[in-house]
Motif scaffolding. Structure first.
Motif, PDB file in Angstrom:
ATOM      1  N   GLY A 250       0.803  -1.216   0.000  1.00 11.75           N
ATOM      2  CA  GLY A 250       0.000   0.000   0.000  1.00 11.75           C
ATOM      3  C   GLY A 250       0.828   1.255   0.000  1.00 11.75           C
ATOM      4  N   ALA A 251       2.128   1.126   0.230  1.00  8.25           N
ATOM      5  CA  ALA A 251       3.020   2.286   0.232  1.00  8.25           C
ATOM      6  C   ALA A 251       4.280   2.020  -0.574  1.00  8.25           C
ATOM      7  N   LYS A 252       4.963   0.934  -0.269  1.00  2.00           N
ATOM      8  CA  LYS A 252       6.177   0.606  -1.006  1.00  2.00           C
ATOM      9  C   LYS A 252       5.977  -0.663  -1.816  1.00  2.00           C
ATOM     10  N   ILE A 253       6.832  -0.840  -2.819  1.00  2.00           N
ATOM     11  CA  ILE A 253       6.790  -2.012  -3.684  1.00  2.00           C
ATOM     12  C   ILE A 253       7.965  -2.918  -3.339  1.00  2.00           C
ATOM     13  N   TYR A 254       7.740  -4.221  -3.352  1.00  2.00           N
ATOM     14  CA  TYR A 254       8.775  -5.215  -3.089  1.00  2.00           C
ATOM     15  C   TYR A 254       9.071  -5.961  -4.382  1.00  2.00           C
ATOM     16  N   LYS A 255      10.355  -6.191  -4.629  1.00  2.00           N
ATOM     17  CA  LYS A 255      10.785  -6.789  -5.896  1.00  2.00           C
ATOM     18  C   LYS A 255      11.796  -7.900  -5.641  1.00  2.00           C
ATOM     19  N   SER A 256      11.542  -9.090  -6.199  1.00  2.00           N
ATOM     20  CA  SER A 256      12.525 -10.169  -6.148  1.00  2.00           C
ATOM     21  C   SER A 256      13.303 -10.202  -7.455  1.00  2.00           C
ATOM     22  N   ASP A 257      14.523 -10.739  -7.387  1.00  2.00           N
ATOM     23  CA  ASP A 257      15.379 -10.748  -8.587  1.00  2.00           C
ATOM     24  C   ASP A 257      16.072 -12.088  -8.815  1.00  2.00           C
ATOM     25  N   GLY A 258      15.622 -13.137  -8.119  1.00  2.00           N
ATOM     26  CA  GLY A 258      16.215 -14.454  -8.266  1.00  2.00           C
ATOM     27  C   GLY A 258      17.332 -14.741  -7.288  1.00  2.00           C
ATOM     28  N   THR A 259      17.816 -13.711  -6.592  1.00  2.00           N
ATOM     29  CA  THR A 259      18.835 -13.889  -5.569  1.00  2.00           C
ATOM     30  C   THR A 259      18.145 -13.966  -4.204  1.00  2.00           C
TER      31      THR A 259
ATOM     32  N   ASN B  32      10.397 -16.159  -6.370  1.00  2.00           N
ATOM     33  CA  ASN B  32       9.832 -15.721  -7.633  1.00  2.00           C
ATOM     34  C   ASN B  32       8.628 -14.808  -7.397  1.00  2.00           C
ATOM     35  N   GLU B  33       7.435 -15.252  -7.731  1.00  2.00           N
ATOM     36  CA  GLU B  33       6.247 -14.420  -7.619  1.00  2.00           C
ATOM     37  C   GLU B  33       5.979 -14.049  -6.167  1.00  2.00           C
ATOM     38  N   LEU B  34       5.631 -12.777  -5.941  1.00  2.00           N
ATOM     39  CA  LEU B  34       5.416 -12.268  -4.590  1.00  2.00           C
ATOM     40  C   LEU B  34       3.969 -11.836  -4.394  1.00  2.00           C
ATOM     41  N   GLU B  35       3.525 -11.888  -3.137  1.00  2.00           N
ATOM     42  CA  GLU B  35       2.199 -11.377  -2.784  1.00  2.00           C
ATOM     43  C   GLU B  35       2.242 -10.862  -1.348  1.00  2.00           C
ATOM     44  N   TRP B  36       1.562  -9.745  -1.106  1.00  2.00           N
ATOM     45  CA  TRP B  36       1.461  -9.183   0.244  1.00  2.00           C
ATOM     46  C   TRP B  36       0.210  -9.751   0.906  1.00  2.00           C
ATOM     47  N   VAL B  37       0.389 -10.452   2.027  1.00  2.00           N
ATOM     48  CA  VAL B  37      -0.726 -11.102   2.715  1.00  2.00           C
ATOM     49  C   VAL B  37      -0.639 -10.792   4.206  1.00  2.00           C
TER      50      VAL B  37
ATOM     51  N   GLY C  34       0.420  -8.395   6.128  1.00  2.00           N
ATOM     52  CA  GLY C  34       1.665  -7.895   6.717  1.00  2.00           C
ATOM     53  C   GLY C  34       2.900  -8.715   6.434  1.00  2.00           C
ATOM     54  N   LYS C  35       2.758  -9.786   5.659  1.00  2.00           N
ATOM     55  CA  LYS C  35       3.904 -10.625   5.308  1.00  2.00           C
ATOM     56  C   LYS C  35       4.025 -10.713   3.788  1.00  2.00           C
ATOM     57  N   ILE C  36       5.219 -11.070   3.327  1.00  2.00           N
ATOM     58  CA  ILE C  36       5.445 -11.318   1.911  1.00  2.00           C
ATOM     59  C   ILE C  36       5.389 -12.817   1.671  1.00  2.00           C
ATOM     60  N   TYR C  37       4.480 -13.245   0.799  1.00  2.00           N
ATOM     61  CA  TYR C  37       4.445 -14.635   0.364  1.00  2.00           C
ATOM     62  C   TYR C  37       5.232 -14.735  -0.937  1.00  2.00           C
ATOM     63  N   ALA C  38       6.077 -15.763  -1.051  1.00  2.00           N
ATOM     64  CA  ALA C  38       6.944 -15.876  -2.219  1.00  2.00           C
ATOM     65  C   ALA C  38       7.027 -17.309  -2.704  1.00  2.00           C
ATOM     66  N   ASN C  39       6.695 -17.523  -3.982  1.00  2.00           N
ATOM     67  CA  ASN C  39       6.979 -18.812  -4.610  1.00  2.00           C
ATOM     68  C   ASN C  39       8.477 -19.039  -4.667  1.00  2.00           C
ATOM     69  N   THR C  40       8.895 -20.274  -4.497  1.00  2.00           N
ATOM     70  CA  THR C  40      10.275 -20.655  -4.744  1.00  2.00           C
ATOM     71  C   THR C  40      10.319 -21.362  -6.094  1.00  2.00           C
ATOM     72  N   TYR C  41      11.068 -20.792  -7.020  1.00  2.00           N
ATOM     73  CA  TYR C  41      11.064 -21.276  -8.400  1.00  2.00           C
ATOM     74  C   TYR C  41      11.434 -22.763  -8.474  1.00  2.00           C
ATOM     75  N   GLN C  42      10.619 -23.516  -9.198  1.00  2.00           N
ATOM     76  CA  GLN C  42      10.787 -24.955  -9.428  1.00  2.00           C
ATOM     77  C   GLN C  42      10.625 -25.789  -8.159  1.00  2.00           C
TER      78      GLN C  42
ATOM     79  N   GLY D  28       2.374 -18.155  -8.969  1.00  2.00           N
ATOM     80  CA  GLY D  28       1.194 -17.311  -9.012  1.00  2.00           C
ATOM     81  C   GLY D  28       0.448 -17.366  -7.704  1.00  2.00           C
ATOM     82  N   ILE D  29       0.498 -16.264  -6.942  1.00  2.00           N
ATOM     83  CA  ILE D  29      -0.198 -16.156  -5.667  1.00  2.00           C
ATOM     84  C   ILE D  29      -1.019 -14.873  -5.709  1.00  2.00           C
ATOM     85  N   ALA D  30      -2.299 -14.977  -5.419  1.00  2.00           N
ATOM     86  CA  ALA D  30      -3.159 -13.794  -5.377  1.00  2.00           C
ATOM     87  C   ALA D  30      -4.001 -13.838  -4.108  1.00  2.00           C
ATOM     88  N   TYR D  31      -3.984 -12.747  -3.366  1.00  2.00           N
ATOM     89  CA  TYR D  31      -4.779 -12.656  -2.138  1.00  2.00           C
ATOM     90  C   TYR D  31      -5.871 -11.617  -2.330  1.00  2.00           C
TER      91      TYR D  31
END
Length: 353
Positions: free
Chosen positions: A227-236, A268-273, A275-283, A325-328
């Motif tokens: 709602g204020a800042k954006i979070y970005k993953s880059d594979g690292t 990989n794909e991120l979602e804000w749920v 107050g936490k960041i949910y993140a897929n782990t690729y493969q 793919g995570i959608a809340y």
């Protein structure tokens, strides 16, 4: 004459030595030592460190976080409590006679507790387009949006949840491999994979209204926002903080994703749920639940077996057509997951083991 020259060189050398060329004042005369040569710590543990060599004072930093100042031969005694986790340089800024020197030493700071483990229950199943190589998935104002990848077939879509019908779509230029999306203040932010730039669209018209460059990160994987800042993953192991109020949407800071014993990558794909960041782990079949303050992976959701519920499993590449793919839906407090080219989107309930 030779005697005169020799005396001159001796006097000159003594003068230069007295003006600050003392080797004892050089950086090489100092060493940074940690008790027991320990380089791995957990929250709640303490570190004892000292700079060997004559000095007036030392200021210690963990990354850019100042820890403490010591004077003379004092030892650093610091207990880790609120620091960001991950691999950081413990840097000693050494001061003597108005000069300063730096001595860095890499350490790793882990969380103090293991992640809580979760499984899932399937609540509902919905159709999902089998040409959707899902890179980003997000609800916004009760509408479902999706970003799909591949060079030559990347797209941005608005999708009907109940039917899987594509309600609105634009194709991305074939030189770009689209990645994650997030939506904030009626703007859709979409990453590209290796092209070093992201796109900004109007949420209603899908008209492209801007672009932004990556700063320090080299790739684009997933996006989310609080709602204020954006979070970005880059594979690292890094999740970057982006400022959407800046015209450059610049990367301002980052956390590193860490458990109680490992540094995690391939998020990989991120979602804000909540107050936490949910993140897929690729493969992988796991989704990490990340504390955005310090990077601690506080939970792991095991989605193994979900792929067996698909109707097109036999048509999928087991290496690439993976969970992503995570959608809340915050209004209805519902969580949805899918995968690349999967024919099903699942509403799931997360259950603690």
């Amino acid at each position: 004459m030779k005697l005169y020259n020799s005396l001159f060189l001796i006097i000159l050398s003594a003068h230069l030595f007295s003006c600050g060329s003392d080797p004892e004042d050089s950086e090489s005369s100092y060493s940074l030592e940690i008790a027991e040569n320990k380089t791995e710590f957990k929250l709640g543990e303490s570190i004892q460190a000292q700079v060997k060599g004559e000095k007036d004072s030392v200021i210690y930093f963990l990354g850019e976080q100042r820890l403490a100042k010591t004077v003379g031969e004092e030892t650093l005694n610091h207990t880790f409590k609120n620091e960001k986790l991950g691999k950081w340089n413990l840097t000693a800024n050494i001061y003597k006679n108005g000069e300063s020197f730096e001595k860095p030493l890499e350490i790793t700071l882990f969380n103090d507790t293991a992640p809580v483990t979760y499984t899932y229950e399937i609540i509902n199943k919905y159709p999902h387009a089998t040409d959707a190589y899902t890179q980003g998935l997000e609800f916004y104002n009760d509408e479902l949006y999706e970003s799909t990848g591949h060079y030559g077939s990347s797209s941005l879509r608005k999708v009907d949840l109940e039917t899987g019908e594509v309600l609105q779509k634009i194709d991305i230029s074939p030189e770009f491999f689209a990645e994650g999306i997030t939506i904030l203040n009626d703007k859709i932010y979409q990453l590209t994979w290796k092209e070093g730039k992201g796109f900004i669209y109007d949420v209603d018209t899908f008209e492209k209204t801007g672009e932004f460059e990556y700063n320090e990160s080299e790739q684009g994987w997933g996006l989310a926002n609080d709602g204020a800042k954006i979070y970005k993953s880059d594979g690292t192991e890094k999740v970057w903080f982006l400022d959407p109020s800046s015209p450059l949407v610049s990367e301002e800071d980052f956390i590193q994703t860490v458990t109680h014993r490992t540094v995690a990558t391939q998020l990989n794909e991120l979602e804000w749920v909540n107050g936490k960041i949910y993140a897929n782990t690729y493969q992988k079949d796991g989704v990490a639940i990340i504390n955005p303050e310090n990077g601690a992976i506080e939970g792991l959701i095991n989605f193994s077996g979900l792929r067996d519920q698909l109707g097109n499993t036999q048509d999928l590449d087991p290496v690439n057509d993976v969970l992503n793919g995570i959608a809340y839906d915050p209004k209805n407090e519902k969580l949805y997951v899918t995968g690349k080219d999967w024919d099903t989107l699942f509403e799931v309930k997360i259950i603690k083991n």
